[in-house]
Design a protein around this motif. Structure first.
Motif, mmCIF file in Angstrom:
data_model
loop_
_atom_site.group_PDB
_atom_site.id
_atom_site.type_symbol
_atom_site.label_atom_id
_atom_site.label_comp_id
_atom_site.label_asym_id
_atom_site.label_seq_id
_atom_site.Cartn_x
_atom_site.Cartn_y
_atom_site.Cartn_z
ATOM 1 N N VAL A 152 -18.231 18.649 4.434
ATOM 2 C CA VAL A 152 -18.362 20.051 4.034
ATOM 3 C C VAL A 152 -17.720 20.922 5.103
ATOM 4 N N SER A 153 -16.973 21.924 4.661
ATOM 5 C CA SER A 153 -16.371 22.902 5.562
ATOM 6 C C SER A 153 -16.736 24.299 5.062
ATOM 7 N N ILE A 154 -17.500 25.053 5.860
ATOM 8 C CA ILE A 154 -17.928 26.406 5.490
ATOM 9 C C ILE A 154 -17.094 27.401 6.294
ATOM 10 N N THR A 155 -16.286 28.174 5.598
ATOM 11 C CA THR A 155 -15.396 29.128 6.254
ATOM 12 C C THR A 155 -15.942 30.547 6.253
ATOM 13 N N ARG A 156 -16.954 30.807 5.425
ATOM 14 C CA ARG A 156 -17.528 32.164 5.399
ATOM 15 C C ARG A 156 -18.965 32.123 4.915
ATOM 16 N N GLY A 209 -13.906 4.952 1.455
ATOM 17 C CA GLY A 209 -13.098 6.101 1.874
ATOM 18 C C GLY A 209 -12.270 6.714 0.767
ATOM 19 N N LYS A 210 -12.307 6.162 -0.422
ATOM 20 C CA LYS A 210 -11.528 6.693 -1.532
ATOM 21 C C LYS A 210 -12.152 7.979 -2.045
ATOM 22 N N LEU A 211 -11.333 9.023 -2.233
ATOM 23 C CA LEU A 211 -11.827 10.317 -2.688
ATOM 24 C C LEU A 211 -12.330 10.217 -4.117
ATOM 25 N N LEU A 212 -13.575 10.644 -4.317
ATOM 26 C CA LEU A 212 -14.188 10.615 -5.635
ATOM 27 C C LEU A 212 -14.211 11.989 -6.293
ATOM 28 N N ASP A 213 -14.419 13.024 -5.495
ATOM 29 C CA ASP A 213 -14.505 14.381 -6.034
ATOM 30 C C ASP A 213 -14.349 15.361 -4.882
ATOM 31 N N GLY A 214 -14.052 16.603 -5.214
ATOM 32 C CA GLY A 214 -13.906 17.643 -4.198
ATOM 33 C C GLY A 214 -13.680 18.971 -4.873
ATOM 34 N N ARG A 215 -14.014 20.063 -4.133
ATOM 35 C CA ARG A 215 -13.896 21.368 -4.767
ATOM 36 C C ARG A 215 -13.862 22.469 -3.714
ATOM 37 N N LEU A 216 -13.148 23.541 -4.042
ATOM 38 C CA LEU A 216 -13.208 24.787 -3.289
ATOM 39 C C LEU A 216 -14.249 25.675 -3.949
ATOM 40 N N VAL A 217 -15.102 26.305 -3.147
ATOM 41 C CA VAL A 217 -16.251 27.029 -3.673
ATOM 42 C C VAL A 217 -16.270 28.454 -3.124
ATOM 43 N N ARG A 218 -16.582 29.403 -3.986
ATOM 44 C CA ARG A 218 -16.888 30.778 -3.577
ATOM 45 C C ARG A 218 -18.109 31.217 -4.374
ATOM 46 N N LEU A 219 -19.176 31.529 -3.663
ATOM 47 C CA LEU A 219 -20.438 31.923 -4.285
ATOM 48 C C LEU A 219 -20.834 33.303 -3.780
ATOM 49 N N GLU A 220 -21.381 34.131 -4.668
ATOM 50 C CA GLU A 220 -21.812 35.482 -4.317
ATOM 51 C C GLU A 220 -23.229 35.719 -4.811
ATOM 52 N N GLU A 221 -23.950 36.566 -4.085
ATOM 53 C CA GLU A 221 -25.315 36.935 -4.474
ATOM 54 C C GLU A 221 -25.563 38.373 -4.047
ATOM 55 N N ALA A 222 -25.996 39.188 -4.989
ATOM 56 C CA ALA A 222 -26.274 40.593 -4.701
ATOM 57 C C ALA A 222 -27.602 40.737 -3.959
ATOM 58 N N GLU A 276 -18.065 30.862 1.241
ATOM 59 C CA GLU A 276 -16.820 30.183 0.887
ATOM 60 C C GLU A 276 -16.798 28.841 1.604
ATOM 61 N N ALA A 277 -16.521 27.794 0.854
ATOM 62 C CA ALA A 277 -16.584 26.449 1.440
ATOM 63 C C ALA A 277 -15.679 25.501 0.669
ATOM 64 N N GLN A 278 -15.514 24.330 1.229
ATOM 65 C CA GLN A 278 -14.824 23.220 0.575
ATOM 66 C C GLN A 278 -15.615 21.960 0.858
ATOM 67 N N TRP A 279 -15.804 21.132 -0.169
ATOM 68 C CA TRP A 279 -16.494 19.868 0.036
ATOM 69 C C TRP A 279 -15.689 18.730 -0.569
ATOM 70 N N ARG A 280 -15.871 17.542 0.013
ATOM 71 C CA ARG A 280 -15.154 16.338 -0.397
ATOM 72 C C ARG A 280 -16.137 15.172 -0.434
ATOM 73 N N LEU A 281 -16.108 14.443 -1.528
ATOM 74 C CA LEU A 281 -16.989 13.288 -1.705
ATOM 75 C C LEU A 281 -16.141 12.032 -1.782
ATOM 76 N N ALA A 282 -16.431 11.083 -0.909
ATOM 77 C CA ALA A 282 -15.686 9.820 -0.857
ATOM 78 C C ALA A 282 -16.647 8.655 -0.998
ATOM 79 N N GLY A 283 -16.121 7.546 -1.491
ATOM 80 C CA GLY A 283 -16.926 6.348 -1.620
ATOM 81 C C GLY A 283 -17.058 5.617 -0.301
ATOM 82 N N ALA A 284 -17.739 4.487 -0.335
ATOM 83 C CA ALA A 284 -17.939 3.709 0.883
ATOM 84 C C ALA A 284 -16.613 3.212 1.452
ATOM 85 N N ALA A 335 -18.274 21.280 9.087
ATOM 86 C CA ALA A 335 -17.530 22.238 9.905
ATOM 87 C C ALA A 335 -17.951 23.652 9.516
ATOM 88 N N VAL A 336 -18.280 24.459 10.514
ATOM 89 C CA VAL A 336 -18.704 25.845 10.296
ATOM 90 C C VAL A 336 -17.745 26.758 11.053
#
Length: 255
Positions: free
Chosen positions: A143-147, A169-182, A159-167, A74-75
């Motif tokens: 993956v969902s990219i909001t910015r 459908g059980k959630l294995l991992d996930g994270r909210l992300v904010r990355l910057e680069e000058a 800025e994004a959020q990603w979710r990793l699920a197994g075959a 999702a973008v």
């Protein structure tokens, strides 16, 4: 009759003059409009086009690598366009007139995630959602990219959020992300900085897939030890006392 004839002649001359003026004026107007349109088109076509940079990637060699279903991706709505947006100091967004994306930025993001992730995992078995018939993924990555933007005085931000699920459908991992680069402020360097934050996001995704996507190592079962056969029971045999001679003055035997 003469007066009427004269009036008709003057009317004819006036009509002819008006026709000539119309013929002279309209081509000029059309030519001016065409010139303005051509100038606008030339200006639009001459604007440089940009794409996100994939970095150092290679075509995966492993055809039997891990199977990953990537998506949905999702973008944010404001990124689904060709205009290259600039984040201003007050936080507002403006479309730059002298540069634009080469096609849809959202579609470019989809392909960047897919190709970079396949390269990092060294697997040909990556498919964008929805999955094709017969494809059985080992993990599902949403993956969902909001910015994703930058500006002359603002760094590139993702800025994004990603979710990793197994075959299953059980959630294995996930994270909210904010990355910057000058960057230096130029459009070229802004695109470079935006490309780097996307590459950093893919590095996180690949690390999560490698950690949780690999099947658990198979532990060899311990060998079954069969009990040793029982020895046959030996019946107790009454012990016969042994006669021991006792040396004395006489021969005495004691039992």
């Amino acid at each position: 009759m003469n007066r009427l004839h004269l009036m008709c002649m003057h009317a004819g001359r006036l009509a002819g003059w008006m026709s000539e003026m119309t013929a002279l004026r309209f081509p000029g107007i059309l030519l001016l409009a065409g010139a303005l349109g051509l100038t606008g088109c030339m200006r639009y076509q001459q604007a440089p086009l940009y794409q996100l940079d994939s970095g150092e990637i290679r075509v995966p060699a492993a055809e039997q690598g891990i199977a990953v279903l990537l998506g949905p991706v999702a973008v944010a709505d404001y990124l689904q366009r060709e205009a290259l947006l600039q984040r201003q100091a007050d936080g507002s967004l403006t479309a730059t007139e002298d540069a634009r994306w080469a096609g849809s930025l959202a579609a470019d993001i989809d392909q960047q995630l897919l190709r970079q992730l396949a390269s990092r995992l060294n697997s040909q078995r990556l498919v964008l959602a929805p999955a094709t018939a017969g494809f059985v993924p080992q993990v599902r990555l949403g993956v969902s990219i909001t910015r994703l933007d930058s500006g002359p005085q603002r760094p590139a931000v993702l800025e994004a959020q990603w979710r990793l699920a197994g075959a299953d459908g059980k959630l294995l991992d996930g994270r909210l992300v904010r990355l910057e680069e000058a960057h230096s402020g130029s459009i070229v360097d802004q695109v470079r900085a935006q490309s780097l934050v996307v590459q950093q996001l893919v590095a996180q995704l690949a690390a999560a897939v490698e950690t949780h996507g690999k099947p658990a190592p198979q532990v060899a079962p311990a060998p079954v030890r069969r009990p040793a056969p029982a020895k046959p029971a030996v019946p107790d045999v009454p012990r016969i006392p042994v006669a021991e001679p006792i040396r004395s003055e006489g021969e005495v035997f004691r039992f």
